[in-house]
Each structure stands twice: as C-alpha cells, then as structure tokens.
Design a protein around this motif. Structure first.
Motif, mmCIF file in Angstrom:
data_model
loop_
_atom_site.group_PDB
_atom_site.id
_atom_site.type_symbol
_atom_site.label_atom_id
_atom_site.label_comp_id
_atom_site.label_asym_id
_atom_site.label_seq_id
_atom_site.Cartn_x
_atom_site.Cartn_y
_atom_site.Cartn_z
ATOM 1 N N VAL A 273 0.870 -1.175 0.000
ATOM 2 C CA VAL A 273 0.000 0.000 0.000
ATOM 3 C C VAL A 273 0.904 1.221 0.000
ATOM 4 O O VAL A 273 1.656 1.451 0.948
ATOM 5 C CB VAL A 273 -0.953 0.018 1.211
ATOM 6 N N ASP A 274 0.823 2.006 -1.065
ATOM 7 C CA ASP A 274 1.791 3.077 -1.298
ATOM 8 C C ASP A 274 1.078 4.404 -1.567
ATOM 9 O O ASP A 274 0.064 4.439 -2.272
ATOM 10 C CB ASP A 274 2.660 2.699 -2.509
ATOM 11 N N TYR A 275 1.609 5.485 -1.022
ATOM 12 C CA TYR A 275 1.163 6.853 -1.302
ATOM 13 C C TYR A 275 -0.284 7.111 -0.892
ATOM 14 O O TYR A 275 -0.958 7.960 -1.471
ATOM 15 C CB TYR A 275 1.351 7.194 -2.784
ATOM 16 N N ALA A 276 -0.780 6.413 0.120
ATOM 17 C CA ALA A 276 -2.153 6.619 0.579
ATOM 18 C C ALA A 276 -2.164 7.578 1.775
ATOM 19 O O ALA A 276 -1.210 8.314 2.022
ATOM 20 C CB ALA A 276 -2.783 5.273 0.933
ATOM 21 N N GLY A 277 -3.273 7.580 2.519
ATOM 22 C CA GLY A 277 -3.383 8.440 3.693
ATOM 23 C C GLY A 277 -4.023 9.776 3.430
ATOM 24 O O GLY A 277 -4.005 10.663 4.282
ATOM 25 N N GLY A 278 -4.617 9.970 2.257
ATOM 26 C CA GLY A 278 -5.321 11.209 1.971
ATOM 27 C C GLY A 278 -6.804 11.054 2.211
ATOM 28 O O GLY A 278 -7.611 11.638 1.495
ATOM 29 N N ASN A 279 -7.176 10.270 3.205
ATOM 30 C CA ASN A 279 -8.564 9.849 3.415
ATOM 31 C C ASN A 279 -9.459 11.006 3.796
ATOM 32 O O ASN A 279 -9.346 11.570 4.876
ATOM 33 C CB ASN A 279 -8.605 8.774 4.500
ATOM 34 N N ALA A 280 -10.382 11.367 2.909
ATOM 35 C CA ALA A 280 -11.268 12.507 3.129
ATOM 36 C C ALA A 280 -12.389 12.206 4.100
ATOM 37 O O ALA A 280 -13.114 13.104 4.503
ATOM 38 C CB ALA A 280 -11.850 12.969 1.793
ATOM 39 N N SER A 281 -12.573 10.954 4.493
ATOM 40 C CA SER A 281 -13.696 10.586 5.357
ATOM 41 C C SER A 281 -13.408 10.827 6.829
ATOM 42 O O SER A 281 -14.263 10.632 7.674
ATOM 43 C CB SER A 281 -14.038 9.107 5.154
ATOM 44 N N GLY A 282 -12.202 11.253 7.158
ATOM 45 C CA GLY A 282 -11.860 11.502 8.549
ATOM 46 C C GLY A 282 -11.354 10.280 9.278
ATOM 47 O O GLY A 282 -11.166 10.313 10.490
ATOM 48 N N ASN A 283 -11.083 9.196 8.577
ATOM 49 C CA ASN A 283 -10.613 7.972 9.221
ATOM 50 C C ASN A 283 -9.116 8.028 9.492
ATOM 51 O O ASN A 283 -8.343 7.178 9.060
ATOM 52 C CB ASN A 283 -10.938 6.755 8.352
ATOM 53 N N ALA A 284 -8.694 9.071 10.201
ATOM 54 C CA ALA A 284 -7.311 9.218 10.669
ATOM 55 C C ALA A 284 -6.301 9.334 9.540
ATOM 56 O O ALA A 284 -5.113 9.301 9.784
ATOM 57 C CB ALA A 284 -6.920 8.057 11.582
ATOM 58 N N ASP A 285 -6.775 9.514 8.316
ATOM 59 C CA ASP A 285 -5.873 9.702 7.178
ATOM 60 C C ASP A 285 -4.809 8.611 7.089
ATOM 61 O O ASP A 285 -3.665 8.877 6.726
ATOM 62 C CB ASP A 285 -5.194 11.075 7.248
#
Length: 333
Positions: A273-285
């Motif tokens: 899993v690469d370059y993620a963490g831009g989670n707009a749902s508020g799930n701790a990014d």
C-alpha cells in the motif's frame, strides 16, 4: 443470412425498442456485415446497433459492425435479457465500441472491438449480468474498458486489453454487493472513486496475485459488511498505489476495513500500500483504517502514507512480518 452485407446511409439498426422483437444472426461461416454506405467511409457515418429492453433472447454471432457510433456507441445494449454477442467485430467507430447499461443481461465472447474514438467497452451500474470471455479490446483512443466494480467478477485472463492509447481498466466508484474474484489481467486497474464492498449477504472478494490497483485522489477501497482476501506471493504480490505520474504521500485515500466486516475472512498477504493516507472521510488519514475486529495482514509493505500506515479503531488484527517506510505519523496506531 450468412454472407449478407447491409449498408447504412445513417440511422440505426434497432431491435426491441417499443415492442418485443428478437433477432437471430448466426453467421459462423462467412459472416454478416453492417457498415457505411459512403464511398469513403468514416467513423460515425451511421448510428450502429441499438438493442432495447424488448429484445430478449437475441443472438448476434459472426457479425461485423463498421464505421458506426454517431450516437453513444457502435453497439448499445440496454434492458434486454439473455443477449448473446459472439464472434463480433466492432471496429472504427466514432464513440464507444460496446456500451451495456440498464438491467441488461449480456454474454460477450470471442469478439474484437477496435478503432474507436472513446472506450472499447463500457459496462455501467444496473446491468444484471455481463459475462465477458475471450475478447480482444485494442487500438481504441481511450481505455479498453470502463466498468462498474460490481462486474469485475465477470472478467478473466481469456480476454486481452492491450494496444490502446491508455492500457488500463477504468473502475468507476460504486458498491459491490456480490462475491467474486477480481482477476489478474494483462493491464492494471485505475480506480476512479470509492469502491465499497457492502451488502446484507456479506460478499467476499478475492483479489488475485499480481494485480496492481492505481487510485485517483478521491478514490478508496472500503470493506464494510463484507470480507476481502488479497493473498499475493513473495515474487509478485498485490499493489494498491497512486495513479499520479509523480506520486506523493496522500495521493489517494487508502483502504478501510469497517467495523461490520466478516473478520474471519479478512486476510492480506504480500500486499503493498503506497502513497495513501489522503482519506477525506476523517478515518485518521491512514493508509489502512482497520475497524474490523480481527483479520490479519502479513508479509506486506506500507509506505509513503501521509499519516499512519495502519490505524486500529477498537480492533485487534493480527499483524506480522511487515515492512514500513516513510509514514508521516508513524507505523501502527
């Protein structure tokens, strides 16, 4: 009749539009051609096939459709049941090659779809079945296939998707409610929106080894009332990553394993899993937001997250033999 040719000045060949009508073309020896009547034919000279909601049980085998697509597609199928498209050649169209929508049941096999100014094939939400085997989708100006994620289970390696301007399977955002396998093909997947696996029947998704999933900035993979098995191998593995030409941390949202998932069937192995963490749902990014109380991840790599690699929310997954790198907030919370 096998060997016949039909020339169109314009308009469409329509079946089952305002009343019931069934067409059978079984041209397995010489074939039947539907084409332009122009001396110098060009894409969009006529409309193509429109197979409507009253055309149940129609069969088109050994048919060639040329220079069509003045409307939305060279061959458009909507609402009809038990439509068989076999050994077709759909070529040189001005729009989409084959467009399937609206509660249709269609079986597409051993066909070649090429030379279109848009997608080779598009399969939208609402289709009932879309069997798709042994087809060649090539030389189209956009991607070979645009598909709702519910129908990924109908694809397999018997079809080829290379030789287009952009060789990727475009996966629309949407809900998956049926169990199935998301197969390894000869091109990668490009996910355009949130793909959510969620239904009262707790569907189970198997992601095949060797697949690569590239996500748009607004896209994610979410498993709620369902389960997922993504088991790669040490030599190939499964990759979830950014679709940006120059990827960066937080390019896409990430994976969510929701609190109502079927934890006993959640298993991730040899996954990157690469370059993620831009989670707009508020799930701790996080790259993986893990609210599913159980499941496992092992021998996997999570890197370049804009926040945490794994964020556990009242959950205790089994985590082992992991590799972490360049995760902005840390590895496991």
């Amino acid at each position: 009749t096998d060997g016949a040719s039909f020339y169109f000045e314009g308009g469409q060949f329509r079946v089952g539009i305002s009343g019931y009508g069934t067409v059978t073309v079984n041209a397995t020896t010489t074939g039947v051609t539907f084409t332009s009547a122009q001396t110098n034919p060009a894409a969009g000279d006529w409309g193509g096939f429109y197979i409507g909601g009253y055309a149940d049980d129609s069969l088109f085998e050994g048919v060639t459709v040329q220079y069509a697509g003045s409307g939305s597609a060279s061959v458009y199928v909507t609402g009809a049941s038990n439509i068989t498209l076999s050994d077709l050649t759909i070529e040189d169209g001005n729009s989409i090659g084959l467009y399937v929508v609206g509660n249709a049941e269609v079986d597409v096999s051993d066909s070649t779809i090429s030379g279109h100014k848009s997608y080779g094939v598009r399969i939208d939400n609402g289709v009932l079945t879309a069997d798709f085997t042994g087809n060649t989708i090539t030389d189209n100006n956009q991607e070979p296939l645009y598909i709702h994620p519910e129908y990924l289970r109908y694809l397999d390696s018997s079809s080829t998707f290379t030789g287009n301007t952009t060789d990727a399977i475009l996966v629309d955002g949407g809900t998956v409610s049926t169990s199935g396998t998301w197969p390894l093909l000869d091109v990668d997947y490009n996910v355009l929106g949130d793909v959510t696996v969620n239904a009262t029947g707790s569907p189970h998704i198997v992601v095949e080894d060797g697949t690569t999933w590239e996500f748009d900035p607004s896209a994610s993979l979410r498993v709620h009332l369902a389960s997922i098995e993504a088991i790669g191998t040490s030599t190939t593995g499964i990759t979830f990553t950014s679709d940006e030409a120059t990827p960066a941390a937080g390019d896409w949202q990430g994976l969510t394993l929701g609190g109502n998932c079927n934890a006993s069937k959640v298993d991730l192995q040899y996954v990157t899993v690469d370059y993620a963490g831009g989670n707009a749902s508020g799930n701790a990014d996080s790259a993986i937001y893990w609210a599913c109380d159980g499941g496992s991840i092992s021998n996997s790599t999570i890197q370049n997250s804009a926040s945490y690699a794994i964020y556990r929310w009242y959950a205790s997954p089994t985590i082992s033999a992991m590799t972490y790198s360049s995760n902005a907030s840390g590895d496991v919370y």
